[in-house]
Motif scaffolding. Structure first.
Motif, PDB file in Angstrom:
ATOM      1  N   ARG A   4       4.024  13.062  21.562  1.00 52.91           N
ATOM      2  CA  ARG A   4       4.565  12.237  20.485  1.00 52.91           C
ATOM      3  C   ARG A   4       3.535  12.068  19.369  1.00 52.91           C
ATOM      4  O   ARG A   4       3.873  12.132  18.175  1.00 52.91           O
ATOM      5  CB  ARG A   4       4.993  10.871  21.025  1.00 52.91           C
ATOM      6  CG  ARG A   4       5.624   9.961  19.980  1.00 52.91           C
ATOM      7  CD  ARG A   4       6.018   8.622  20.575  1.00 52.91           C
ATOM      8  NE  ARG A   4       7.017   8.768  21.628  1.00 52.91           N
ATOM      9  CZ  ARG A   4       7.569   7.744  22.277  1.00 52.91           C
ATOM     10  NH1 ARG A   4       7.199   6.496  21.972  1.00 52.91           N
ATOM     11  NH2 ARG A   4       8.453   7.951  23.219  1.00 52.91           N
ATOM     12  N   ALA A   5       2.279  11.874  19.759  1.00 49.68           N
ATOM     13  CA  ALA A   5       1.222  11.700  18.764  1.00 49.68           C
ATOM     14  C   ALA A   5       1.034  12.957  17.924  1.00 49.68           C
ATOM     15  O   ALA A   5       0.693  12.879  16.741  1.00 49.68           O
ATOM     16  CB  ALA A   5      -0.093  11.327  19.452  1.00 49.68           C
ATOM     17  N   GLY A   6       1.244  14.133  18.541  1.00 52.32           N
ATOM     18  CA  GLY A   6       1.140  15.369  17.788  1.00 52.32           C
ATOM     19  C   GLY A   6       2.147  15.421  16.651  1.00 52.32           C
ATOM     20  O   GLY A   6       1.819  15.849  15.533  1.00 52.32           O
ATOM     21  N   LEU A   7       3.360  14.965  16.910  1.00 48.43           N
ATOM     22  CA  LEU A   7       4.374  14.913  15.857  1.00 48.43           C
ATOM     23  C   LEU A   7       4.012  13.860  14.811  1.00 48.43           C
ATOM     24  O   LEU A   7       4.174  14.088  13.601  1.00 48.43           O
ATOM     25  CB  LEU A   7       5.741  14.604  16.471  1.00 48.43           C
ATOM     26  CG  LEU A   7       6.314  15.675  17.408  1.00 48.43           C
ATOM     27  CD1 LEU A   7       7.619  15.191  18.031  1.00 48.43           C
ATOM     28  CD2 LEU A   7       6.530  16.985  16.657  1.00 48.43           C
ATOM     29  N   GLN A   8       3.508  12.720  15.282  1.00 55.64           N
ATOM     30  CA  GLN A   8       3.117  11.664  14.346  1.00 55.64           C
ATOM     31  C   GLN A   8       1.979  12.125  13.440  1.00 55.64           C
ATOM     32  O   GLN A   8       1.924  11.775  12.258  1.00 55.64           O
ATOM     33  CB  GLN A   8       2.701  10.413  15.119  1.00 55.64           C
ATOM     34  CG  GLN A   8       3.839   9.733  15.862  1.00 55.64           C
ATOM     35  CD  GLN A   8       3.346   8.634  16.788  1.00 55.64           C
ATOM     36  OE1 GLN A   8       2.180   8.577  17.168  1.00 55.64           O
ATOM     37  NE2 GLN A   8       4.256   7.745  17.179  1.00 55.64           N
ATOM     38  N   ALA A   9       1.074  12.924  13.993  1.00 56.27           N
ATOM     39  CA  ALA A   9      -0.078  13.386  13.218  1.00 56.27           C
ATOM     40  C   ALA A   9       0.329  14.330  12.099  1.00 56.27           C
ATOM     41  O   ALA A   9      -0.418  14.504  11.126  1.00 56.27           O
ATOM     42  CB  ALA A   9      -1.079  14.086  14.146  1.00 56.27           C
ATOM     43  N   LEU A  10       1.513  14.941  12.218  1.00 53.25           N
ATOM     44  CA  LEU A  10       2.007  15.830  11.172  1.00 53.25           C
ATOM     45  C   LEU A  10       2.643  15.070  10.018  1.00 53.25           C
ATOM     46  O   LEU A  10       2.812  15.622   8.926  1.00 53.25           O
ATOM     47  CB  LEU A  10       3.038  16.804  11.763  1.00 53.25           C
ATOM     48  CG  LEU A  10       2.502  17.820  12.773  1.00 53.25           C
ATOM     49  CD1 LEU A  10       3.658  18.550  13.432  1.00 53.25           C
ATOM     50  CD2 LEU A  10       1.547  18.800  12.102  1.00 53.25           C
ATOM     51  N   GLY A  11       3.037  13.830  10.277  1.00 52.87           N
ATOM     52  CA  GLY A  11       3.698  13.034   9.250  1.00 52.87           C
ATOM     53  C   GLY A  11       2.753  12.059   8.578  1.00 52.87           C
ATOM     54  O   GLY A  11       1.529  12.141   8.710  1.00 52.87           O
ATOM     55  N   ARG A  12       3.323  11.138   7.880  1.00 55.34           N
ATOM     56  CA  ARG A  12       2.549  10.105   7.196  1.00 55.34           C
ATOM     57  C   ARG A  12       2.905   8.763   7.810  1.00 55.34           C
ATOM     58  O   ARG A  12       4.085   8.472   8.051  1.00 55.34           O
ATOM     59  CB  ARG A  12       2.842  10.102   5.692  1.00 55.34           C
ATOM     60  CG  ARG A  12       2.597  11.441   5.027  1.00 55.34           C
ATOM     61  CD  ARG A  12       2.788  11.372   3.521  1.00 55.34           C
ATOM     62  NE  ARG A  12       1.741  10.583   2.895  1.00 55.34           N
ATOM     63  CZ  ARG A  12       1.633  10.424   1.563  1.00 55.34           C
ATOM     64  NH1 ARG A  12       2.517  10.988   0.763  1.00 55.34           N
ATOM     65  NH2 ARG A  12       0.659   9.703   1.055  1.00 55.34           N
ATOM     66  N   PRO A  13       1.899   7.909   8.076  1.00 53.53           N
ATOM     67  CA  PRO A  13       2.200   6.625   8.729  1.00 53.53           C
ATOM     68  C   PRO A  13       2.941   5.685   7.788  1.00 53.53           C
ATOM     69  O   PRO A  13       2.831   5.778   6.565  1.00 53.53           O
ATOM     70  CB  PRO A  13       0.805   6.085   9.053  1.00 53.53           C
ATOM     71  CG  PRO A  13      -0.070   6.651   7.976  1.00 53.53           C
ATOM     72  CD  PRO A  13       0.477   8.044   7.735  1.00 53.53           C
ATOM     73  N   ARG A  14       3.719   4.824   8.359  1.00 50.93           N
ATOM     74  CA  ARG A  14       4.354   3.778   7.569  1.00 50.93           C
ATOM     75  C   ARG A  14       3.276   2.819   7.067  1.00 50.93           C
ATOM     76  O   ARG A  14       2.258   2.621   7.697  1.00 50.93           O
ATOM     77  CB  ARG A  14       5.364   3.008   8.420  1.00 50.93           C
ATOM     78  CG  ARG A  14       6.518   3.859   8.949  1.00 50.93           C
ATOM     79  CD  ARG A  14       7.405   3.022   9.843  1.00 50.93           C
ATOM     80  NE  ARG A  14       8.510   3.807  10.394  1.00 50.93           N
ATOM     81  CZ  ARG A  14       9.386   3.327  11.268  1.00 50.93           C
ATOM     82  NH1 ARG A  14       9.283   2.071  11.691  1.00 50.93           N
ATOM     83  NH2 ARG A  14      10.353   4.104  11.724  1.00 50.93           N
ATOM     84  N   GLY A  15       3.548   2.198   5.941  1.00 49.20           N
ATOM     85  CA  GLY A  15       2.623   1.190   5.447  1.00 49.20           C
ATOM     86  C   GLY A  15       2.581   0.004   6.400  1.00 49.20           C
ATOM     87  O   GLY A  15       3.581  -0.319   7.056  1.00 49.20           O
ATOM     88  N   ALA A  16       1.428  -0.609   6.512  1.00 49.88           N
ATOM     89  CA  ALA A  16       1.282  -1.754   7.414  1.00 49.88           C
ATOM     90  C   ALA A  16       0.374  -2.780   6.750  1.00 49.88           C
ATOM     91  O   ALA A  16      -0.688  -2.423   6.231  1.00 49.88           O
ATOM     92  CB  ALA A  16       0.689  -1.315   8.747  1.00 49.88           C
ATOM     93  N   PRO A  17       0.773  -4.041   6.744  1.00 52.77           N
ATOM     94  CA  PRO A  17      -0.093  -5.066   6.156  1.00 52.77           C
ATOM     95  C   PRO A  17      -1.356  -5.248   6.988  1.00 52.77           C
ATOM     96  O   PRO A  17      -1.337  -5.047   8.207  1.00 52.77           O
ATOM     97  CB  PRO A  17       0.778  -6.327   6.194  1.00 52.77           C
ATOM     98  CG  PRO A  17       1.751  -6.078   7.316  1.00 52.77           C
ATOM     99  CD  PRO A  17       2.011  -4.605   7.299  1.00 52.77           C
ATOM    100  N   ARG A  18      -2.447  -5.593   6.340  1.00 50.83           N
ATOM    101  CA  ARG A  18      -3.664  -5.859   7.073  1.00 50.83           C
ATOM    102  C   ARG A  18      -3.521  -7.168   7.831  1.00 50.83           C
ATOM    103  O   ARG A  18      -3.047  -8.175   7.293  1.00 50.83           O
ATOM    104  CB  ARG A  18      -4.870  -5.977   6.119  1.00 50.83           C
ATOM    105  CG  ARG A  18      -5.252  -4.682   5.411  1.00 50.83           C
ATOM    106  CD  ARG A  18      -5.535  -3.567   6.391  1.00 50.83           C
ATOM    107  NE  ARG A  18      -6.498  -3.940   7.403  1.00 50.83           N
ATOM    108  CZ  ARG A  18      -7.818  -3.879   7.233  1.00 50.83           C
ATOM    109  NH1 ARG A  18      -8.325  -3.445   6.099  1.00 50.83           N
ATOM    110  NH2 ARG A  18      -8.642  -4.234   8.194  1.00 50.83           N
ATOM    111  N   PRO A  19      -3.934  -7.215   9.096  1.00 54.28           N
ATOM    112  CA  PRO A  19      -3.919  -8.479   9.839  1.00 54.28           C
ATOM    113  C   PRO A  19      -4.842  -9.502   9.172  1.00 54.28           C
ATOM    114  O   PRO A  19      -5.725  -9.151   8.384  1.00 54.28           O
ATOM    115  CB  PRO A  19      -4.433  -8.068  11.221  1.00 54.28           C
ATOM    116  CG  PRO A  19      -4.166  -6.606  11.310  1.00 54.28           C
ATOM    117  CD  PRO A  19      -4.349  -6.080   9.929  1.00 54.28           C
ATOM    118  N   GLN A  20      -4.636 -10.751   9.508  1.00 51.58           N
ATOM    119  CA  GLN A  20      -5.427 -11.818   8.887  1.00 51.58           C
ATOM    120  C   GLN A  20      -6.916 -11.639   9.121  1.00 51.58           C
ATOM    121  O   GLN A  20      -7.731 -11.825   8.215  1.00 51.58           O
ATOM    122  CB  GLN A  20      -4.990 -13.180   9.439  1.00 51.58           C
ATOM    123  CG  GLN A  20      -5.830 -14.341   8.908  1.00 51.58           C
ATOM    124  CD  GLN A  20      -5.473 -15.671   9.560  1.00 51.58           C
ATOM    125  OE1 GLN A  20      -4.590 -15.727  10.429  1.00 51.58           O
ATOM    126  NE2 GLN A  20      -6.146 -16.727   9.163  1.00 51.58           N
TER     127      GLN A  20
END
Length: 330
Positions: A299-315
């Motif tokens: 699954r990570a191999g497929l994820q590595a081919l794409g672009r991650p979703r934006g994520a807010p920085r934790p506090q």
């Protein structure tokens, strides 16, 4: 073990290949999840990751009187300061480029020289062992995350540098730290029973009070349902940090990105299993099976081919946690 730089200088510096072999065997026994993910790195990065892991594992085992992360030791706390001094002494020798008589610390010397790891980076990790030596327990969320920073987030920073992240790339290093925070939050949720047997509790006192769980009674049957809710809170916090870390992983090379995303999936699964496991989840140690690891790697191999979703920085990030600790005089 060498007792001084002069004595250490008389020893023969160990062969790098032998240290790599030792480190590979250490990670294979000490962390099957990380060992699996590390196979995705290119050879040079993989060997350096193993060398750094060997030092981290040795420090943890010395501090906690463990054998490759087994049950916590039970020697009275008075010896904790001596164990901490041993860690610092051997680390100082290694970073000075001197043989230590201990292959795990010699491994640090090699990888530090190759990648530019600093004494300050190592000290950030060692400060986590100092907290344990002082029988420290967290009061609130910031306390909890400060501990997670020292014992895991700071390791993430060192690992990022080993993977080629520039020491002045603060945002990417913060994201690498976030992954370590996520890992440790999952570990804390999983290891409640093991920590309790070792006389420790890393669940924030304020969280336990909010759940009406008296100090030291979190594993009693009557409090297990409430404890599950605390574990869910840890897992949710871990998920936030994992999402932030995935943004930073996208800045790495493909093989490094694949390895990091594999580790994120494998370790994240542990936190999610604990959160979903119900009141008896601590009756046996939660783990990911070999088949599950393979699925996460694919699954990570497929994820590595794409672009991650934006994520807010934790506090709480690496920078804010260090600033907070400084204000408190820690």
């Amino acid at each position: 073990m060498a007792d001084s730089p002069a004595a250490a200088a008389d020893q023969t510096w160990p062969d790098r290949a032998a240290l790599v072999t030792h480190a590979r065997e250490t990670i294979a026994r000490g962390s099957k999840s990380f060992a699996a993910a590390s196979q995705l790195f290119d050879r040079t990065t993989r060997e350096r990751v193993w060398l750094l892991y060997a030092w981290c594992r040795a420090c943890d085992d010395i501090a906690d009187e463990q054998d490759l992360g087994g049950e916590l030791g039970t020697t009275p706390g008075g010896d904790a300061a001596e164990r901490l001094a041993t860690i610092r002494r051997l680390t100082d020798l290694a970073l000075a480029g001197l043989p230590t008589g201990n292959p795990d610390f010699d491994a640090l010397g090699v990888v530090a020289a190759e990648c530019g790891l600093t004494r300050a980076m190592a000290e950030d990790v060692i400060e986590g062992f100092a907290l344990d030596a002082a029988d420290w327990t967290p009061r609130g969320e910031a306390d909890l995350l400060r501990y997670c920073f020292h014992v895991a987030g700071a390791v993430g920073v060192m690992m990022a540098v080993v993977m080629g992240v520039a020491p002045d790339d603060e945002d990417t290093l913060d994201r690498a730290c976030d992954l370590g925070l996520a890992f440790q939050l999952g570990n804390i949720a999983r290891d409640v029973a093991e920590d309790d047997r070792g006389g420790r509790c890393y669940l924030p006192a304020e969280w336990l009070a909010e759940a009406d769980i008296p100090p030291g009674e979190q594993l009693r049957p009557c409090h297990r349902a409430a404890l599950v809710e605390v574990a869910k809170r840890l897992a949710a916090l871990a998920a936030d940090y994992e999402a932030s870390a995935r943004v930073g992983a996208a800045r790495l090379g493909f093989r490094q990105r694949w390895a990091i995303l594999s580790a994120a999936g494998i370790y994240g699964a542990i936190a999610r299993k604990v959160a979903a496991g119900g009141p008896r989840v601590w009756d046996a140690r939660v783990f990911t099976s070999k088949g599950e690891k393979i699925r996460w790697v694919l699954r990570a191999g497929l994820q590595a081919l794409g672009r991650p979703r934006g994520a807010p920085r934790p506090q709480w990030s690496r920078s804010s946690l260090k600033a907070w600790a400084s204000r408190r005089g820690a």
